[in-house]
Design a protein around this motif. Structure first.
Motif, PDB file in Angstrom:
ATOM      1  N   CYS A 185       1.047  -1.254   0.021  1.00 45.29           N
ATOM      2  CA  CYS A 185       0.058   0.091   0.145  1.00 45.29           C
ATOM      3  C   CYS A 185       0.761   1.341   0.151  1.00 45.29           C
ATOM      4  O   CYS A 185       1.737   1.231   0.918  1.00 45.29           O
ATOM      5  CB  CYS A 185      -0.926  -0.107   1.384  1.00 45.29           C
ATOM      6  SG  CYS A 185      -1.964   1.522   1.447  1.00 45.29           S
ATOM      7  N   CYS A 188       0.190   4.023   3.207  1.00 46.13           N
ATOM      8  CA  CYS A 188       0.815   3.767   4.549  1.00 46.13           C
ATOM      9  C   CYS A 188       2.298   2.917   4.273  1.00 46.13           C
ATOM     10  O   CYS A 188       2.726   2.680   5.479  1.00 46.13           O
ATOM     11  CB  CYS A 188      -0.136   2.654   5.366  1.00 46.13           C
ATOM     12  SG  CYS A 188      -0.354   1.148   4.586  1.00 46.13           S
ATOM     13  N   CYS A 207      -4.911   2.599   8.266  1.00 43.27           N
ATOM     14  CA  CYS A 207      -4.847   2.748   7.073  1.00 43.27           C
ATOM     15  C   CYS A 207      -6.204   2.790   6.165  1.00 43.27           C
ATOM     16  O   CYS A 207      -6.592   1.501   6.250  1.00 43.27           O
ATOM     17  CB  CYS A 207      -3.698   2.253   6.098  1.00 43.27           C
ATOM     18  SG  CYS A 207      -3.801   3.047   4.323  1.00 43.27           S
ATOM     19  N   GLU A 209      -6.876   3.129   3.107  1.00 37.48           N
ATOM     20  CA  GLU A 209      -6.673   2.730   1.615  1.00 37.48           C
ATOM     21  C   GLU A 209      -6.510   1.347   1.763  1.00 37.48           C
ATOM     22  O   GLU A 209      -7.331   0.516   0.848  1.00 37.48           O
ATOM     23  CB  GLU A 209      -5.378   3.233   1.211  1.00 37.48           C
ATOM     24  CG  GLU A 209      -4.936   2.787  -0.327  1.00 37.48           C
ATOM     25  CD  GLU A 209      -5.878   3.580  -1.126  1.00 37.48           C
ATOM     26  OE1 GLU A 209      -6.621   4.456  -0.815  1.00 37.48           O
ATOM     27  OE2 GLU A 209      -5.729   3.026  -2.629  1.00 37.48           O
ATOM     28  N   CYS A 210      -5.758   0.626   2.615  1.00 35.74           N
ATOM     29  CA  CYS A 210      -5.709  -0.728   2.599  1.00 35.74           C
ATOM     30  C   CYS A 210      -6.482  -1.763   3.653  1.00 35.74           C
ATOM     31  O   CYS A 210      -6.502  -2.756   3.761  1.00 35.74           O
ATOM     32  CB  CYS A 210      -4.370  -1.154   2.647  1.00 35.74           C
ATOM     33  SG  CYS A 210      -3.561  -0.714   4.116  1.00 35.74           S
TER      34      CYS A 210
HETATM   35 ZN   LIG Z   1      -2.437   1.375   3.740  1.00 36.89          ZN
END
Ligand SMILES: [Zn+2]
Ligand SMILES: [Zn+2]
Length: 386
Positions: A185, A188, A207, A209-210
């Motif tokens: 990712c 992070c 995080c 995003e992931c």
């Molecule tokens: Zn991440």
């Protein structure tokens, strides 16, 4: 499982128990949830399956006294911001200098030898295969199986499905389609957590995003949909005469042990589907059998259906009332200690509907009423003075 995975998951919340819950309560909560969320009960429900895996993982840690203590300690440390990578007050420096609070070292790497003094703190929780420790028994696995009423009487070999118990063979647990790999990712940088400042303090949070995984799978494995886990199937022997709700313990078929420890047990709760006709009372098979008024009054030999396809004949004595229980010895359910229970036949006098009655039968009944004028309620009225 990584440090990050573990400390970010609230195993207590997953099981719905307080942090100071005694072991017995944790076991009880887990069993209840395992029954509710079991994939057999929720076919095709991905949410239930995910929850089932979540509680299995939580129980795996919280049911082991030492791992639970270490989890508690690691979480307390993480939440206080003193965890390496979570750059709160106190900093990461204390855990081996080399990281210098940069916060971009994958957590799993922190477990390597370089961290100095770190391994001891988290011990077994993260270093499951560290040498020099004693053998550890594998965890018990809960499973459920549903069988037909007929099969519960004869016994059978059943397949028990244990979700998430095996590594996906297609992607070898990576979760990515063969030929592809998960990428780190970028938000992070693989940590799974990001730090932000607030009021002079640095806070860590998962995080987005992931979703805290540290990596992103662009092309999920078609067989495990990215989880990297598959269900494992176990064949188990279910003995004849098993009752609904009975728990069978299969020794040594749970999670593998560690460092030469023995494996845990597989504990299977058996659900028996009800039968349309037959019921069960302990080792006895039950059936409600309609008989005619004439059969009840005059007595008769009547045929009773059985589960093995060969009807048996039962004698109805003259003057049998509705609700009377007749017993066919040894025609019931196999007992654990050998032998069989009985078949209990509850007779029920079938009363013909008006349209089922021929003029001749109606006349005969009217004649019967005249020939047998007694009042069956008389004794009752006298008893109650009415
Ligand atoms: Zn991440
Ligand atoms: Zn896979």
């Amino acid at each position: 499982m990584s440090v990050r995975d573990m400390v970010e998951k609230d195993y207590y919340a997953a099981l719905g128990v307080p942090k100071d819950a005694p072991a017995a309560d944790i076991k009880k909560a887990y069993r209840k949830l395992a029954r509710e969320l079991h994939p057999d009960k929720n076919p095709g429900d991905a949410k239930a399956e995910a929850r089932f895996k979540e509680i299995s993982e939580a129980y795996d840690v919280l049911s082991d006294e030492r791992r639970r203590r270490e989890y508690d300690e690691a979480r307390a440390l993480f939440q206080s911001g003193r965890f390496p990578g979570g750059t709160g007050p106190g900093g990461a420096g204390g855990y081996g200098g080399g990281f210098g609070g940069q916060g971009n070292v994958p957590f799993d790497d922190l477990l390597g030898g370089g961290a100095g003094g770190f391994g001891g703190l988290f011990g077994d929780l993260f270093q499951r295969s560290s040498p020099g420790r004693g053998p550890k028994r594998g965890g018990d696995i809960e499973a459920e199986v549903t069988i037909s009423f007929e099969k519960s009487l004869t016994g059978l070999e059943a397949t028990v499905r244990i979700p998430g118990a095996a590594t996906c063979a297609t992607c070898h647990g990576l979760g990515a389609r063969p030929g592809t790999v998960p990428r780190t990712c970028s938000v992070c940088r693989g940590l799974g957590v990001i730090s932000r400042s607030q009021g002079g303090f640095a806070l860590s949070e998962p995080c987005r995003e992931c979703l805290g995984k540290g990596q992103i799978i662009d092309h999920p494995c078609p067989d495990c949909h990215g989880s990297g886990r598959r269900e494992r199937e176990q064949r188990i022997r279910i003995p004849a005469g098993v009752a609904d709700g009975q728990r069978l313990k299969v020794r040594g078929r749970g999670s593998p042990g560690e460092r030469g420890g023995s494996p845990g047990d597989l504990e299977v709760t058996v659900h028996v589907q009800p039968h349309q006709v037959f019921g069960r009372e302990g080792p006895n098979l039950t059936i409600t059998l309609p008989i005619t008024f004439s059969e009840a009054t005059l007595g008769a030999s009547v045929r009773v259906p059985t589960l093995d396809g060969a009807p048996l004949t039962v004698k109805v004595p003259p003057g049998t009332s509705s609700g009377k229980r007749l017993r066919a010895k040894g025609r019931g359910i196999p007992k654990a200690g050998g032998g069989n229970g009985d078949l209990i036949v509850t007779v029920e006098v079938a009363v013909p509907k008006p349209n089922e009655l021929s003029p001749k039968a109606r006349t005969a009944l009217q004649e019967f009423a005249q020939a047998h004028p007694g009042d069956p309620r008389e004794a009752l009225m006298t008893l109650l003075g009415q």
